[in-house]
Scaffold this motif. Sequence first.
Motif, PDB file in Angstrom:
ATOM      1  N   UNK A 208     -21.327  17.952  -9.379  1.00  0.00           N
ATOM      2  CA  UNK A 208     -20.055  19.246  -9.159  1.00  0.00           C
ATOM      3  C   UNK A 208     -19.970  18.325 -10.999  1.00  0.00           C
ATOM      4  N   UNK A 209     -19.031  17.475 -10.851  1.00  0.00           N
ATOM      5  CA  UNK A 209     -18.619  16.707 -11.981  1.00  0.00           C
ATOM      6  C   UNK A 209     -20.267  16.631 -12.862  1.00  0.00           C
ATOM      7  N   UNK A 218     -15.402   6.105 -13.268  1.00  0.00           N
ATOM      8  CA  UNK A 218     -14.232   6.018 -14.004  1.00  0.00           C
ATOM      9  C   UNK A 218     -13.471   7.530 -13.337  1.00  0.00           C
ATOM     10  N   UNK A 219     -13.943   8.222 -11.966  1.00  0.00           N
ATOM     11  CA  UNK A 219     -13.168   9.389 -12.199  1.00  0.00           C
ATOM     12  C   UNK A 219     -11.776   9.081 -11.211  1.00  0.00           C
ATOM     13  N   UNK A 240     -20.226   4.569  -7.041  1.00  0.00           N
ATOM     14  CA  UNK A 240     -20.618   5.709  -7.689  1.00  0.00           C
ATOM     15  C   UNK A 240     -19.674   5.164  -8.974  1.00  0.00           C
ATOM     16  N   UNK A 241     -18.668   4.275  -8.922  1.00  0.00           N
ATOM     17  CA  UNK A 241     -17.945   3.845 -10.260  1.00  0.00           C
ATOM     18  C   UNK A 241     -16.693   4.437  -9.928  1.00  0.00           C
ATOM     19  N   UNK A 242     -16.398   5.792  -9.087  1.00  0.00           N
ATOM     20  CA  UNK A 242     -15.067   5.834  -9.069  1.00  0.00           C
ATOM     21  C   UNK A 242     -14.112   5.276  -8.802  1.00  0.00           C
ATOM     22  N   UNK A 243     -12.770   5.617  -8.493  1.00  0.00           N
ATOM     23  CA  UNK A 243     -11.270   4.544  -8.950  1.00  0.00           C
ATOM     24  C   UNK A 243     -10.375   5.613  -7.457  1.00  0.00           C
ATOM     25  N   UNK A 244     -10.628   4.943  -6.504  1.00  0.00           N
ATOM     26  CA  UNK A 244      -9.931   5.899  -5.340  1.00  0.00           C
ATOM     27  C   UNK A 244      -8.795   5.239  -5.227  1.00  0.00           C
ATOM     28  N   UNK A 294      -4.890  13.464  -9.760  1.00  0.00           N
ATOM     29  CA  UNK A 294      -6.146  12.018  -9.216  1.00  0.00           C
ATOM     30  C   UNK A 294      -7.609  13.188  -9.866  1.00  0.00           C
ATOM     31  N   UNK A 295      -8.090  13.044 -10.510  1.00  0.00           N
ATOM     32  CA  UNK A 295      -9.746  13.675 -11.125  1.00  0.00           C
ATOM     33  C   UNK A 295     -10.344  15.054 -10.414  1.00  0.00           C
TER      34      UNK A 295
END
Length: 423
Positions: A208-209, A218-219, A240-244, A294-295
């Motif tokens: 989706x992104x 970075x999302x 995957x590089x997201x920030x929770x 949040x994104x």
Amino acid sequence: MNTQGSVTPPNEDLWGAVLQQFNRAADHLALKRGVREFLAFPKRELAVNFPVKMDDGSVRIFTGYRVHHSTVLGPSKGGIRYDQGITLSQVRALAMLMSWKCAVVGLPFGGAKGGVVVNPKVLSPRELEHLTRRYATEISILMGPESDIPAPDMGTTPQVMAWIMDTYSMHRGYSTPAVVTGKPIAIGGSYGRMEAPGRSVAIAAREATRRLGMSIEGATVAIQGFGKVGSVVSALLAQQGCRIIATSDKQGGVFNPGGLDHARLVEHKRQAGTVVGFPGAEAISNAELLELPADILVPGATEGQITADNAARVRARLIVEAANGPVTPGGDAVLAERGIRVIPDILANAGGVIVSYFEWVQGLQQFFWTEEEVNANMDRIMVRSFEAVEQIANSRGVDLRTGALIKAIDRVAQAVLIRGIYP
Ligand code: NAD
């Protein structure tokens, strides 16, 4: 339900919401009236009241359900939920969602769901085992590797599946591993099954992104529910590089705009039994979590969380449904108007039932796959299904939920027509 053409939802509960979604999608298909009504009704519903001997010597009566929505495409498949708030209407709705989920990703299964009205956390391990074995016996008239195959859901675990498999096998007199999925590996479970629903949610977020032109790297992500599904989504999106930035459980949520450390949070939850109180994070409510900047928002706890009342305050650009039914039709309408993309439950969390299918096949064949094979095959089915749903949604000018439902309902309706109405 009325029996005249379109089926009227009785109220705003989950069954009402699921029927409303069904009707909206069915309106796009030229279904014969009888076929439409056939698909709107559950095939069979079993309610059981049964006794369990408690550790203090007393006997308590519990209520459980098993609903088969459809067996048109094959044996019925669906999880078993242990939760204090379960109702027959809710199990019926979840069973219908399972029919569409199996159909949309192309599995040879119908939809089912089960549940027991119980808070499993207040039972001792012995009481939980006795409750599970008795419930399994009560629903064994419906269960079987060729008829109905349960799996874990909210409040149930691989150990619970092991007790169900053992109970069924004791009654038959031989081991029948293919009667449940989500079992421990030691008794015929599949590699990758535990992580599968969360893994497919992460795949859906990736797909989706990419289409929205958002970078997953970075999302920021808020995840409601840090259970079997939510905690895996958290781990995989972080990889995957997201920030929770936030997560929660029944007792409340935690928020840190700088990001929550996954391994430390898992350890905190193991010790404290909740994510609440995680050092360095701010305490928030479950309602506040849904409205964070949040994104990506991942509702991964339970149904009916994003509604006409709070959807206007959602700030995410993308919602990926890890739970079943977390956005109500009223919520969907507001989100669509605001241009917030929703990846529907029946697509996003389908990894659970896809790998359950792999586990069932492995159990029947007694031929087992590596984790790499399981994950690669699931990824392939997810990408193919995502593309097909997107294509239908674009060509019909509808949202992804309606596109997914059109694809699923059409597949089951075609099978009904080809099989014919017996006698
Ligand atoms: P789980 O019991 O492992 O975790 C549920 C989490 O949600 C826990 O953190 C719990 O505290 C929290 N929660 C429950 N009720 C809540 C509420 N009212 N408000 C806030 N938080 C609440 O369950 P799970 O297997 O992770 O299932 C979560 C969702 O995913 C459910 O909707 C389930 O139907 C769906 N799902 C599960 C699977 C599976 O294979 N386990 C597959 C597909 C979809």
